[in-house]
Design a protein around this motif. Structure first.
Motif, PDB file in Angstrom:
ATOM      1  N   HIS A   1       0.868  -1.178   0.000  1.00 52.89           N
ATOM      2  CA  HIS A   1       0.000   0.000   0.000  1.00 52.89           C
ATOM      3  C   HIS A   1       0.905   1.229   0.000  1.00 52.89           C
ATOM      4  O   HIS A   1       2.128   1.100   0.094  1.00 52.89           O
ATOM      5  N   SER A   2       0.289   2.408  -0.121  1.00 49.87           N
ATOM      6  CA  SER A   2       1.065   3.596  -0.517  1.00 49.87           C
ATOM      7  C   SER A   2       1.201   4.633   0.596  1.00 49.87           C
ATOM      8  O   SER A   2       0.328   4.748   1.462  1.00 49.87           O
ATOM      9  N   VAL A   3       2.284   5.390   0.524  1.00 49.47           N
ATOM     10  CA  VAL A   3       2.500   6.528   1.419  1.00 49.47           C
ATOM     11  C   VAL A   3       3.019   7.680   0.553  1.00 49.47           C
ATOM     12  O   VAL A   3       3.654   7.455  -0.476  1.00 49.47           O
ATOM     13  N   PHE A   4       2.688   8.897   0.963  1.00 55.27           N
ATOM     14  CA  PHE A   4       2.968  10.074   0.129  1.00 55.27           C
ATOM     15  C   PHE A   4       4.027  10.974   0.771  1.00 55.27           C
ATOM     16  O   PHE A   4       4.165  11.008   1.989  1.00 55.27           O
ATOM     17  N   LEU A   5       4.733  11.711  -0.074  1.00 55.95           N
ATOM     18  CA  LEU A   5       5.693  12.723   0.384  1.00 55.95           C
ATOM     19  C   LEU A   5       5.341  14.054  -0.270  1.00 55.95           C
ATOM     20  O   LEU A   5       5.084  14.103  -1.472  1.00 55.95           O
ATOM     21  N   SER A   6       5.372  15.134   0.537  1.00 59.19           N
ATOM     22  CA  SER A   6       5.242  16.497   0.009  1.00 59.19           C
ATOM     23  C   SER A   6       6.306  17.349   0.682  1.00 59.19           C
ATOM     24  O   SER A   6       6.428  17.322   1.918  1.00 59.19           O
TER      25      SER A   6
ATOM     26  N   ARG B   1      11.546   3.507   3.972  1.00 58.79           N
ATOM     27  CA  ARG B   1      11.943   2.185   3.458  1.00 58.79           C
ATOM     28  C   ARG B   1      12.470   1.312   4.591  1.00 58.79           C
ATOM     29  O   ARG B   1      12.225   0.112   4.626  1.00 58.79           O
ATOM     30  N   SER B   2      13.166   1.934   5.562  1.00 61.70           N
ATOM     31  CA  SER B   2      13.688   1.155   6.692  1.00 61.70           C
ATOM     32  C   SER B   2      12.570   0.597   7.560  1.00 61.70           C
ATOM     33  O   SER B   2      12.744  -0.380   8.276  1.00 61.70           O
ATOM     34  N   PHE B   3      11.391   1.231   7.484  1.00 60.87           N
ATOM     35  CA  PHE B   3      10.220   0.714   8.217  1.00 60.87           C
ATOM     36  C   PHE B   3       9.506  -0.381   7.419  1.00 60.87           C
ATOM     37  O   PHE B   3       8.589  -1.018   7.941  1.00 60.87           O
ATOM     38  N   GLY B   4       9.860  -0.519   6.149  1.00 58.41           N
ATOM     39  CA  GLY B   4       9.218  -1.529   5.316  1.00 58.41           C
ATOM     40  C   GLY B   4       8.345  -0.973   4.207  1.00 58.41           C
ATOM     41  O   GLY B   4       7.730  -1.742   3.461  1.00 58.41           O
ATOM     42  N   TRP B   5       8.262   0.359   4.113  1.00 55.50           N
ATOM     43  CA  TRP B   5       7.429   0.938   3.051  1.00 55.50           C
ATOM     44  C   TRP B   5       8.030   0.637   1.683  1.00 55.50           C
ATOM     45  O   TRP B   5       9.235   0.789   1.470  1.00 55.50           O
ATOM     46  N   LYS B   6       7.154   0.229   0.743  1.00 58.52           N
ATOM     47  CA  LYS B   6       7.606  -0.115  -0.609  1.00 58.52           C
ATOM     48  C   LYS B   6       7.144   0.919  -1.639  1.00 58.52           C
ATOM     49  O   LYS B   6       7.838   1.179  -2.614  1.00 58.52           O
TER      50      LYS B   6
ATOM     51  N   ASN C   1     -15.204   0.266  10.336  1.00 63.95           N
ATOM     52  CA  ASN C   1     -15.166   0.068  11.787  1.00 63.95           C
ATOM     53  C   ASN C   1     -13.787  -0.350  12.296  1.00 63.95           C
ATOM     54  O   ASN C   1     -13.661  -1.047  13.298  1.00 63.95           O
ATOM     55  N   THR C   2     -12.759   0.065  11.586  1.00 64.22           N
ATOM     56  CA  THR C   2     -11.381  -0.160  12.032  1.00 64.22           C
ATOM     57  C   THR C   2     -10.505   0.911  11.387  1.00 64.22           C
ATOM     58  O   THR C   2     -10.788   1.332  10.257  1.00 64.22           O
ATOM     59  N   PRO C   3      -9.442   1.336  12.089  1.00 61.78           N
ATOM     60  CA  PRO C   3      -8.497   2.269  11.454  1.00 61.78           C
ATOM     61  C   PRO C   3      -7.368   1.523  10.736  1.00 61.78           C
ATOM     62  O   PRO C   3      -6.458   2.142  10.206  1.00 61.78           O
ATOM     63  N   GLU C   4      -7.448   0.179  10.740  1.00 60.33           N
ATOM     64  CA  GLU C   4      -6.365  -0.650  10.178  1.00 60.33           C
ATOM     65  C   GLU C   4      -6.601  -0.871   8.679  1.00 60.33           C
ATOM     66  O   GLU C   4      -6.974  -1.967   8.243  1.00 60.33           O
ATOM     67  N   PHE C   5      -6.448   0.217   7.921  1.00 60.23           N
ATOM     68  CA  PHE C   5      -6.570   0.131   6.464  1.00 60.23           C
ATOM     69  C   PHE C   5      -5.670   1.213   5.875  1.00 60.23           C
ATOM     70  O   PHE C   5      -5.210   2.113   6.588  1.00 60.23           O
ATOM     71  N   ASN C   6      -5.420   1.119   4.593  1.00 59.06           N
ATOM     72  CA  ASN C   6      -4.682   2.181   3.918  1.00 59.06           C
ATOM     73  C   ASN C   6      -5.032   2.156   2.431  1.00 59.06           C
ATOM     74  O   ASN C   6      -5.649   1.220   1.941  1.00 59.06           O
ATOM     75  N   PHE C   7      -4.622   3.208   1.740  1.00 58.59           N
ATOM     76  CA  PHE C   7      -4.862   3.336   0.311  1.00 58.59           C
ATOM     77  C   PHE C   7      -3.653   2.801  -0.455  1.00 58.59           C
ATOM     78  O   PHE C   7      -2.514   3.124  -0.121  1.00 58.59           O
ATOM     79  N   LYS C   8      -3.935   2.003  -1.471  1.00 57.66           N
ATOM     80  CA  LYS C   8      -2.893   1.660  -2.439  1.00 57.66           C
ATOM     81  C   LYS C   8      -3.240   2.370  -3.734  1.00 57.66           C
ATOM     82  O   LYS C   8      -4.373   2.286  -4.212  1.00 57.66           O
ATOM     83  N   VAL C   9      -2.270   3.096  -4.267  1.00 56.56           N
ATOM     84  CA  VAL C   9      -2.500   3.746  -5.562  1.00 56.56           C
ATOM     85  C   VAL C   9      -2.179   2.714  -6.641  1.00 56.56           C
ATOM     86  O   VAL C   9      -1.017   2.385  -6.888  1.00 56.56           O
ATOM     87  N   VAL C  10      -3.237   2.189  -7.264  1.00 54.72           N
ATOM     88  CA  VAL C  10      -3.101   1.168  -8.301  1.00 54.72           C
ATOM     89  C   VAL C  10      -2.895   1.877  -9.637  1.00 54.72           C
ATOM     90  O   VAL C  10      -3.646   2.788  -9.978  1.00 54.72           O
ATOM     91  N   ARG C  11      -1.848   1.508 -10.360  1.00 56.21           N
ATOM     92  CA  ARG C  11      -1.612   2.142 -11.661  1.00 56.21           C
ATOM     93  C   ARG C  11      -0.836   1.177 -12.540  1.00 56.21           C
ATOM     94  O   ARG C  11      -0.368   0.161 -12.071  1.00 56.21           O
TER      95      ARG C  11
END
Lengths: 200, 200
Positions: free
Chosen positions: A136-141, A156-161, A190-200
């Motif tokens: 899943h995705s994380v953003f930088l600004s 990346r050291s936390f595991g973000w791809k 009913n949970t905060p355990e989700f995230n967005f993946k930017v599919v492209r």
């Protein structure tokens, strides 16, 4: 080092927090490497500073942290401009034509502000592998390419791809406004355990 | 049936559109099942009505469509309240404490408004399989559970697999504000051919 307004007062708290977690003093006993200090102590200590304060208090907390401790440093801003005063779900006290990240960058022009991690729950920030093998995705600004590279390496050291650089600090308007749908998804799933993946 | 302000004027256009597509009259020749009419003709014709007009003109177009053609019908609202008058990327002319979907529902209280498909590019709306075997998400907001079921069935017929019911029409505030990050992703990825998957 963790910064707070009044370390003595924070350590004196004996009640669980709003989420039922043990008071901070108990948790700190299990974290010998972690120190608690005033905001200015924490900012001065850090090679890199993280603003993880409530959005309504972020500018005040960073003013207490002080320019001396922030200038020249990478300042990771994970806050969101949530306004809980008008009921639930919260609204945003700044949006669309400005953002909290830009307010922070304007208040501290020599800090190298990078907005990131504000679009997901705290537990996922440093452990994205809790969910879907970190697919899943994380953003930088941010305005400083080198600062964004430092933050991307940390992520990346936390595991973000999937780390997506959206552009300069004004693009934080987009990720802060993403809270609108995040909050409704939190309600629907009913949970905060989700995230967005930017599919492209 | 496709509705427009002035069918004769629309058919008389001979220049390509803003994206370089051939004029509508040429395309209609290849679509014998498709009719062109005034907004009121299109609304009256349809068992289900889709508002796919520019957000700034949606209320005006629906007023021309008329209550008689909208009352009791499922009204799929795919519009977004984009304001291009302040430069690029556009801002939102309604947001956070209200939404365009709510404005439409208030203007036509007997229409059964369902907000959906506004968070992705037109080409993906009816063909989600263009991307990642349709492994991405689409949202529903609306006050009428039966109308949302009708729309979910239609979306499934297009190939949508992950259809998330966010709740009542106020949850459209979330999906309309999602445009903020959508627009920045469009800029960063340099293509509109992407979508969000809610990973959980």
């Amino acid at each position: 080092m963790l910064g707070t307004r009044d370390p003595a007062k924070t350590l004196a708290r004996s009640a669980p927090d709003a989420y039922g977690n043990p008071p901070l003093a108990s948790w700190l006993k299990s974290q010998p490497a972690l120190k608690l200090g005033a905001f200015a102590d924490a900012a001065g200590h850090g090679e890199l500073v993280v603003n993880a304060t409530q959005g309504t208090s972020s500018l005040e907390a960073l003013e207490k942290a002080g320019e001396a401790g922030l200038n020249g440093k990478v300042l990771i801003d994970v806050s969101n401009p949530l306004d809980f005063s008008r009921g639930m779900p919260p609204t945003l006290f700044v949006k669309d034509s400005d953002s909290l990240a830009e307010q922070i960058q304007r208040a501290f022009p020599k800090a190298r502000v990078v907005k990131t991690l504000n679009t997901l729950n705290a537990a996922l920030m440093t452990d994205p592998g809790r969910l879907a093998r970190a697919e899943h995705s994380v953003f930088l600004s941010g305005n400083d390419p080198q600062a964004k590279k430092t933050v991307a390496d940390l992520l990346r050291s936390f595991g973000w791809k999937d780390i997506i650089d959206l552009g300069d600090i004004t693009t934080a308007r987009g990720t802060e406004m993403l809270l609108g749908v995040w909050l409704r998804l939190y309600g629907a799933l009913n949970t905060p355990e989700f995230n967005f993946k930017v599919v492209r």
